[in-house]
Write a protein that holds these residues in place. Structure first.
Motif, mmCIF file in Angstrom:
data_model
loop_
_atom_site.group_PDB
_atom_site.id
_atom_site.type_symbol
_atom_site.label_atom_id
_atom_site.label_comp_id
_atom_site.label_asym_id
_atom_site.label_seq_id
_atom_site.Cartn_x
_atom_site.Cartn_y
_atom_site.Cartn_z
ATOM 1 N N PRO A 1 0.728 -1.346 0.052
ATOM 2 C CA PRO A 1 0.116 0.238 0.005
ATOM 3 C C PRO A 1 0.890 1.254 -0.082
ATOM 4 C CG PRO A 1 -0.561 -1.495 1.655
ATOM 5 C CD PRO A 1 0.569 -2.110 1.302
ATOM 6 N N THR A 2 0.282 2.381 -0.722
ATOM 7 C CA THR A 2 1.097 3.485 -0.769
ATOM 8 C C THR A 2 0.233 4.592 -0.122
ATOM 9 O OG1 THR A 2 -0.142 4.327 -2.739
ATOM 10 C CG2 THR A 2 1.869 3.023 -2.860
ATOM 11 N N ALA A 3 0.696 5.728 0.215
ATOM 12 C CA ALA A 3 -0.161 6.596 0.836
ATOM 13 C C ALA A 3 -1.344 7.238 0.105
ATOM 14 C CB ALA A 3 0.814 8.304 1.105
ATOM 15 N N ALA A 4 -1.507 6.613 -1.146
ATOM 16 C CA ALA A 4 -2.753 7.119 -2.019
ATOM 17 C C ALA A 4 -3.646 6.009 -1.757
ATOM 18 C CB ALA A 4 -2.238 7.073 -3.482
ATOM 19 N N ASP A 5 -3.468 4.912 -1.159
ATOM 20 C CA ASP A 5 -4.343 3.731 -1.128
ATOM 21 C C ASP A 5 -5.439 3.885 0.000
ATOM 22 O OD1 ASP A 5 -3.974 1.661 -3.010
ATOM 23 O OD2 ASP A 5 -1.803 1.642 -2.244
ATOM 24 N N ASP A 6 -6.555 3.506 0.076
ATOM 25 C CA ASP A 6 -7.322 3.492 1.148
ATOM 26 C C ASP A 6 -8.164 2.084 1.015
ATOM 27 O OD1 ASP A 6 -9.515 3.141 -1.001
ATOM 28 O OD2 ASP A 6 -10.050 5.190 -0.844
ATOM 29 N N LYS A 7 -8.997 1.715 2.083
ATOM 30 C CA LYS A 7 -9.394 0.311 2.306
ATOM 31 C C LYS A 7 -10.190 -0.326 1.073
ATOM 32 C CE LYS A 7 -13.687 1.895 4.427
ATOM 33 N NZ LYS A 7 -14.597 1.884 5.680
ATOM 34 N N TYR A 8 -10.589 0.627 -0.086
ATOM 35 C CA TYR A 8 -11.346 0.133 -1.029
ATOM 36 C C TYR A 8 -10.249 -0.262 -2.095
ATOM 37 C CZ TYR A 8 -15.389 1.964 1.052
ATOM 38 O OH TYR A 8 -16.528 1.949 1.972
ATOM 39 N N SER A 9 -9.148 0.689 -2.202
ATOM 40 C CA SER A 9 -8.310 0.553 -3.372
ATOM 41 C C SER A 9 -7.338 -0.616 -3.020
ATOM 42 C CB SER A 9 -7.304 1.686 -3.701
ATOM 43 O OG SER A 9 -6.797 2.095 -2.355
ATOM 44 N N ARG A 10 -7.227 -1.279 -1.931
ATOM 45 C CA ARG A 10 -6.466 -2.298 -1.622
ATOM 46 C C ARG A 10 -7.191 -3.372 -1.801
ATOM 47 N NH1 ARG A 10 -4.019 -2.489 4.324
ATOM 48 N NH2 ARG A 10 -3.219 -4.051 3.634
ATOM 49 N N GLY A 11 -8.465 -3.478 -1.958
ATOM 50 C CA GLY A 11 -9.037 -4.553 -2.518
ATOM 51 C C GLY A 11 -10.214 -5.065 -1.702
ATOM 52 N N VAL A 12 -11.608 -5.257 -1.840
ATOM 53 C CA VAL A 12 -12.524 -5.684 -1.316
ATOM 54 C C VAL A 12 -13.247 -7.065 -1.529
ATOM 55 C CG1 VAL A 12 -14.811 -4.952 -0.737
ATOM 56 C CG2 VAL A 12 -13.596 -2.997 -1.307
ATOM 57 N N VAL A 13 -13.301 -7.760 -0.596
ATOM 58 C CA VAL A 13 -13.428 -9.253 -0.813
ATOM 59 C C VAL A 13 -14.984 -9.377 -0.193
ATOM 60 C CG1 VAL A 13 -12.863 -11.658 -0.418
ATOM 61 C CG2 VAL A 13 -11.127 -9.858 -0.857
ATOM 62 N N ALA A 14 -15.838 -10.198 -0.867
ATOM 63 C CA ALA A 14 -17.111 -10.584 -0.065
ATOM 64 C C ALA A 14 -17.169 -11.902 -0.263
ATOM 65 C CB ALA A 14 -18.426 -10.141 -0.824
ATOM 66 N N LEU A 15 -17.521 -12.649 0.589
ATOM 67 C CA LEU A 15 -17.604 -14.143 0.875
ATOM 68 C C LEU A 15 -19.028 -14.323 1.377
ATOM 69 C CD1 LEU A 15 -14.597 -13.093 2.665
ATOM 70 C CD2 LEU A 15 -14.415 -15.570 2.238
#
Length: 266
Positions: free
Chosen positions: A8-22
């Motif tokens: 992750p970089t300073a430009a990332d947030d929780k969404y840009s890091r990847g959202v997984v639904a199970l």
């Protein structure tokens, strides 16, 4: 391998890091949901949503998880479905929900109790059967399942072509086939990995990596996930540098994922 692991970089947030639904687990197999969610978090997902019948168990282990139906605002990057479920005991409502997921545009990791629904699906799919499940899928597709023992690579590739999906056949050597692509074989797993629940962990790993890498071919991301999962098992079992290692359980593999990722990024 490391290209599938994004720091992750300073430009990332929780969404840009990847959202997984199970949508996994059941009253009979709540552990499958717990293991998949645990693995998704520990593989670097920024946001994990759980929809299923094991929410209490999932939240007791991982309170960071968002439980409950998605309202369309989560920007899901990958689904994981079927782990810890049985198609023979699936309700009509559950079948309808899974079919809607499979009719969408978001990539779906499909395991166990949802594999019977993949033939008519439109979503990008990564199927993760073991040999018995693949044999049953072959029968459903009108193929000769007896060929599987003698021609694993050929059968995996043929199923991938017939379904227009990526197929990952789990085993000591895991085979990954995508339509029109070269078959990939991954064989770095220790024998200690052959234990209940590790396939559920793999599902969470795959979901996290696919969600974080929407631009990558699914078969290549899947191969990276298989390698990472096996490397975590090697670390957890102590089967490194020629050592024989020791028994492990599936949760040990999930807990070793951050160290495995750190080693790969070093």
């Amino acid at each position: 391998m490391a290209t599938a692991l994004r720091v992750p970089t300073a430009a990332d947030d929780k969404y840009s890091r990847g959202v997984v639904a199970l949508r996994t687990g059941s009253a009979d197999y709540p552990g499958a949901a717990v293991l998949g969610v645990e693995a998704a978090w520990r593989s670097g997902a920024g946001y994990v949503r759980y929809i299923g019948g094991a929410a209490d168990a999932v939240l007791a282990r991982r309170p960071e998880t968002v439980a409950g139906a998605d309202l369309g605002r989560t920007r899901i990057g990958a689904w994981v479905i079927g782990s810890g479920t049985d198609a023979a005991h699936r309700s009509d409502n559950e079948t309808d929900a899974l079919q809607k997921i499979l009719a969408g545009s978001v990539p779906v990791v499909v395991d166990a109790g949802a594999l019977d629904l993949v033939a008519e699906a439109a979503a990008p799919r990564l199927l993760t059967p073991h040999a018995g499940e693949l044999a049953r899928l072959c029968t459903r597709l009108g193929m000769n399942a007896d060929r599987l023992e003698a021609d694993r690579a050929g059968i995996v590739s043929e199923v991938a072509e017939k379904l227009g999906a990526t197929v990952l056949l789990k085993g000591a050597t895991t085979l990954i086939a995508a339509p029109g692509a070269q078959l990939i074989a991954v064989s770095n797993a220790p024998s200690w990995l052959a234990t209940a629940g590790t396939g559920d962990v793999l599902g969470g790993v795959l979901g996290a990596l696919i969600a974080a890498n929407p631009q990558h071919p699914i078969d290549e991301t899947a191969a990276a996930g298989v390698w990472l999962h096996a490397h975590a098992a090697r670390l957890a079992s102590g089967a490194v540098d020629g050592a024989p290692g020791h028994p492990i359980v599936a949760l040990d593999v999930a807990e070793a994922l951050p160290l495995a990722i750190a080693e790969l990024l070093a």
